[in-house]
Motif scaffolding. Sequence first.
Motif, PDB file in Angstrom:
ATOM      1  N   ARG A 167      -9.779  -1.791   5.559  1.00  0.00           N
ATOM      2  CA  ARG A 167      -9.886  -0.381   5.223  1.00  0.00           C
ATOM      3  C   ARG A 167      -8.567   0.312   5.499  1.00  0.00           C
ATOM      4  O   ARG A 167      -7.854  -0.045   6.432  1.00  0.00           O
ATOM      5  N   ILE A 168      -8.300   1.322   4.686  1.00  0.00           N
ATOM      6  CA  ILE A 168      -7.088   2.109   4.873  1.00  0.00           C
ATOM      7  C   ILE A 168      -7.393   3.241   5.842  1.00  0.00           C
ATOM      8  O   ILE A 168      -8.458   3.851   5.775  1.00  0.00           O
ATOM      9  N   GLN A 169      -6.480   3.500   6.731  1.00  0.00           N
ATOM     10  CA  GLN A 169      -6.617   4.646   7.625  1.00  0.00           C
ATOM     11  C   GLN A 169      -5.300   5.402   7.650  1.00  0.00           C
ATOM     12  O   GLN A 169      -4.240   4.792   7.770  1.00  0.00           O
ATOM     13  N   LEU A 170      -5.402   6.711   7.537  1.00  0.00           N
ATOM     14  CA  LEU A 170      -4.217   7.539   7.722  1.00  0.00           C
ATOM     15  C   LEU A 170      -4.456   8.335   8.995  1.00  0.00           C
ATOM     16  O   LEU A 170      -5.507   8.954   9.162  1.00  0.00           O
TER      17      LEU A 170
ATOM     18  N   LEU B 205       0.856  -1.179   0.000  1.00  0.00           N
ATOM     19  CA  LEU B 205       0.000   0.000   0.000  1.00  0.00           C
ATOM     20  C   LEU B 205       0.889   1.223   0.000  1.00  0.00           C
ATOM     21  O   LEU B 205       1.834   1.312   0.780  1.00  0.00           O
ATOM     22  N   SER B 206       0.593   2.157  -0.873  1.00  0.00           N
ATOM     23  CA  SER B 206       1.394   3.379  -0.873  1.00  0.00           C
ATOM     24  C   SER B 206       0.478   4.590  -0.971  1.00  0.00           C
ATOM     25  O   SER B 206      -0.629   4.508  -1.502  1.00  0.00           O
ATOM     26  N   MET B 207       0.926   5.683  -0.432  1.00  0.00           N
ATOM     27  CA  MET B 207       0.116   6.890  -0.403  1.00  0.00           C
ATOM     28  C   MET B 207       1.029   8.085  -0.637  1.00  0.00           C
ATOM     29  O   MET B 207       2.088   8.192  -0.017  1.00  0.00           O
ATOM     30  N   ASP B 208       0.601   8.962  -1.536  1.00  0.00           N
ATOM     31  CA  ASP B 208       1.374  10.181  -1.810  1.00  0.00           C
ATOM     32  C   ASP B 208       0.845  11.288  -0.924  1.00  0.00           C
ATOM     33  O   ASP B 208      -0.338  11.619  -0.989  1.00  0.00           O
ATOM     34  N   LEU B 209       1.716  11.858  -0.154  1.00  0.00           N
ATOM     35  CA  LEU B 209       1.246  12.908   0.730  1.00  0.00           C
ATOM     36  C   LEU B 209       2.365  13.868   1.058  1.00  0.00           C
ATOM     37  O   LEU B 209       3.536  13.619   0.773  1.00  0.00           O
TER      38      LEU B 209
ATOM     39  N   ILE C  26       2.679  10.773  11.742  1.00  0.00           N
ATOM     40  CA  ILE C  26       1.607  10.098  11.023  1.00  0.00           C
ATOM     41  C   ILE C  26       1.798   8.589  11.008  1.00  0.00           C
ATOM     42  O   ILE C  26       2.888   8.067  11.224  1.00  0.00           O
ATOM     43  N   GLU C  27       0.693   7.928  10.757  1.00  0.00           N
ATOM     44  CA  GLU C  27       0.703   6.472  10.712  1.00  0.00           C
ATOM     45  C   GLU C  27      -0.256   6.031   9.621  1.00  0.00           C
ATOM     46  O   GLU C  27      -1.384   6.524   9.555  1.00  0.00           O
TER      47      GLU C  27
END
Lengths: 604, 525
Positions: free
Chosen positions: A344-347, A282-286, A292-293
Amino acid sequence: VSEEADDRVIRIASAATAPTEGEGGAGVRGWLGLLAALVLVAAGFMSQARFVVQQIGLFPPLGAASEKEFDRLALTGWPTISIIANIKNVVPKDELTLVFRQADFAFYAERPYIFYLDPTIAAIYRLGSAEEIWAALRKLGVRWILVPAYGLSEINETKFVDLLTDPEIAPLIVANGGYRLFQLNDQRTPSTPRVIAQGQFGAASPDSTGWTVASYSNNRRAEVAIAEQQRSDADISFRTTWPAPFNRNHTIYLSQGTLKPEAPMNVVAESDLPVVEGPVRLSMDLEGKGNIELRIVTGRDKNADEIRAIWAGALLGESRTVKGLYLDQGFPTQGLDAPTRRHRIQLVLKGPGQVRVKSWKAEFLQPATPPWRGDDRWLLSESGWSVGGAVPPPPKGQLALTRLSGEVVQLRQDLLEDIWAESAWVGQPGLYQGGGTAQQGMDRAGQFLPVSAWADVELGGSGAAALGVRAVCPDGRRLYADLGAVALEAKHSRVYREAVLDCVPVLLRLVVTAKRDVFHDTARPRRSRVEIGPVKLGMWIRWSDRDGRHFTYEPFGSIMVDSLLSQLAEPAPGDENASSEPGKAGIAGATTPTTSSSPKPPDR
Amino acid sequence: VRLAAKLRLGEAVAERPRGILYRVWTRGDGVNEEATFFSLARDALSLFVILLGSGASGVAAAGALVRDRTQSGLILAIGLIVGVAFFGWVFSQVLIYFPGLNPGFYAAFATVYGVAGLAAGLFFARGVIGETFRTIGKRWSDRLGLSIISLVFWVPVVLLLGALAIINLAVPLYGNDSLEYAQAARKVFEMRDLGAYPFMDRNVTGGLITPWTHPPGYLGLLALGDFVQGSANEARVIKLVAAAFVGLQVILVVAIAGRGRVLAGALAGLLLLIAPLYYAQAAESSIDAYRIATFSAAIASFWLMAKSPSLGASILAGVVAGLAAYSHSIGMLTLGFAIPLFVLIARGAPARSALAVLIAVAVSLVFVVPHVMKNLSVFGSVLQDNVEVWTYPELQIDERLAVERGISTFTDALMNGVLRAFTQTEFFGFQLLLLLAGLVAAAWGRLTPSSIRRYATSPDLRSRPLSVSLIVLAGFLLFLILTWMAGSELAIKNARYMLTVQPFIAIALAIVLVGRLDRDRSAVQ
């Protein structure tokens, strides 16, 4: 020296509220001070008493004498300890682990290790690629890597982050919460990456619907607006607005679907991640600033979701892609009531800060080989049952699944982790026996959906078990239907359960999961032991007469699983034709389901 | 190296405890016994007797050094802490300078020291102990009403201490630092050598690396527990060391706040025990109870030195300050608080005071210099942990850690770091806030020039328990502010460091709350 002078210093400290002056008020103020002290210590004592009761409730003092300390700890299910318990199960005694958290491993794991702050390996953090780190670690003899749930710059800011998201060389073996154990392969085992879900945030993107931003203070939904969010065309951003220290215990979640307690995980959300079997990257651009987690939240049961941190760390305002692996068991470790598994994804932004999220992607890295070494993913027992779990079975030594007698197998939890036993697949010939020919049954089922699968099992033992059936549809889809949980007694009893299926399956198997036992003592879950006796599996169809008012239930077929075991070969799951090699099955009337004769799965 | 090779992992030693003072000094080495409640209680009692014996010898020694019988309560409390901490030092010296002997030797040494210390200590300290109890008895009979009220505080104190001991016995180790210490102690026990500490070679330890500059005092005490139970496979009784120091700390707090008072002592003891983080750390068997006890005993011994100056008092203060420095890196700073305090409260000629301080400093150096030298040779620094990876600029470790700890901006560092004892009520309770409110109320309208002048000119006023506590507290806050302004997050990064002055918060608050009611007009000190 008299105490008089001291008295001057503290004269009214004891009674801030008393306005009286002079000696007349001295007594009153003194008693008010005592009153304040009593209130303070009463509140403090109560809170300490709660702490004491909680500690002693978790660890009854009498057990301290006779039970091993680690065994008592493992029963708590605390992630720091559970991962060590799993390591003791999985890692051979002589193999070397690189540990990014020393304490628990050093004291309890009884295995050699290299601490990540060991001065002799410092150069490894400056290597230029994951492959180089991999080679250097293998040269040192390192076979395993233990990673904690919290962020470490030694991982996030080095190529370790690439190594730990590359299951071709470092597959993820076990995760307890965010504590993860990776294995280093001897050589690269190729996989085929497949994007199973991705999205773009922002008002223009339909993908950004179904995501929630919510803020919590001290684990309670924040009533005051100490966070704000904004959706632009290309991203979604949120930040804390109040100054420290008021936002210290403040947490903002960006979550797929909604957050508990508004909606428990057993409610399907549009945006849930698809369930696969194997490692998912899983990757997220931010970009942002703060603590953060990135997490995967998996529905576990009604009261407890499983939360796994896959990336944690501090952002200093830079823009980056955070990424991590999670291991999807592919199989619903369904809870005592939750019907299915979902992710589910959680940031999470903890404390003060701000985050702007642009897009995310989930890639399934279909492994060519099982995620752990050899073929002990499923320990085959003599009776045709196989066993699996969130935790790999011990490499050698005792089996979780043992045969007690000709008819009874025993499934035992070594840890507080779910472990399940599956019967062999039962093919259509068996399932449709007794209800006419298989073809007739199929046709009828096509007309009169839904079909119910049922199981009639003899169960005993101690603790709790959950029942379910796993099915393969004609189109290759795989289903799991929950048959509910059972509190076990030493005396065996027969349990009958049924559940509606989505299609008319070509293959069916019974799944018995040993759950941690919360039936008998909710405060102190115990391990369970399930004795599984003879099993019958079958299906019902329900049809109505022409006017649609009267319903009749018709047995569709039933089979003694044990009688089939010797005759049915284990088919590769998901392979439509696997069950249907005539002759091999050896059952009269076996027919090969073909696409044309199979009913289409209902469109729900 | 041979020994290290023998002790490699895999050659798991006994699975079960061996018990009674290592099977009477290991003539029965290797004989395992069934783990029972009896065996656990027996080992705990063995350890308790050894600690009590070393404490009693400490009281006797403190009583011999300071002959002022009006201070017997304080001498008793300081002596107990000194005795136990001193034994920790002695035991670790034995493990450093006489390594690798038969394990029976160390068990025998501990037993003899404990038993002889108990007998000799009780005999020679009988004056101090008798005087203390006479004073307490007299005070109680003089003020029977308040004494009965004080039971409201005493009963919870006893309950919480008992519960702590039970928790320490019943709850296995799970805290990060406690586990690392216990593992280091296990290595010391297995190698019977503390000279290898700090451990920086994984080939010797099976992996354990301890890149800390902390002196090995706590390791000596934990290893003592391992020798008493004859096995380091499980923590079992070594967890009791923390509870023991909490008990001793309560005695010290009671002795300071309870001077001439009935209620305040008991209340101060209870206030300390209800400080959430302090109690929780002790329940986790962490090092804090030990280092805080030695720190506050050092402060108390400098106070004692100011009250009844003598060569003996200076030596005692030096020993306690040295033992405080031997307990933990932060203890190395003890003199930095104790000497300014002494300057503020000392009576008499400056030259005499300076001499007294010099003697104390010289004595304290005996305890720390060898370890400081070792730190310099291993790490190249005295105090700062030194890990090579953390010096890599591209990792931005400090910057990111500051964000993770919530102290990355000015306001965050101020509120969550420097002033955390006020803001983090889940760790520290409301004690400091209440103390602040009480002090403001006390000063309101009474802070006249004449009262300030009286305080400024009178060391006697400044050396009252409330004043001493406030000076220590203010000094510690000043220390946090100064190090922070100097650009270091070392002192504010961890909530546990603030715990160092928690006993003094409890003392000050107790006096502020009930001191007025409790005042004994007849007491002359």
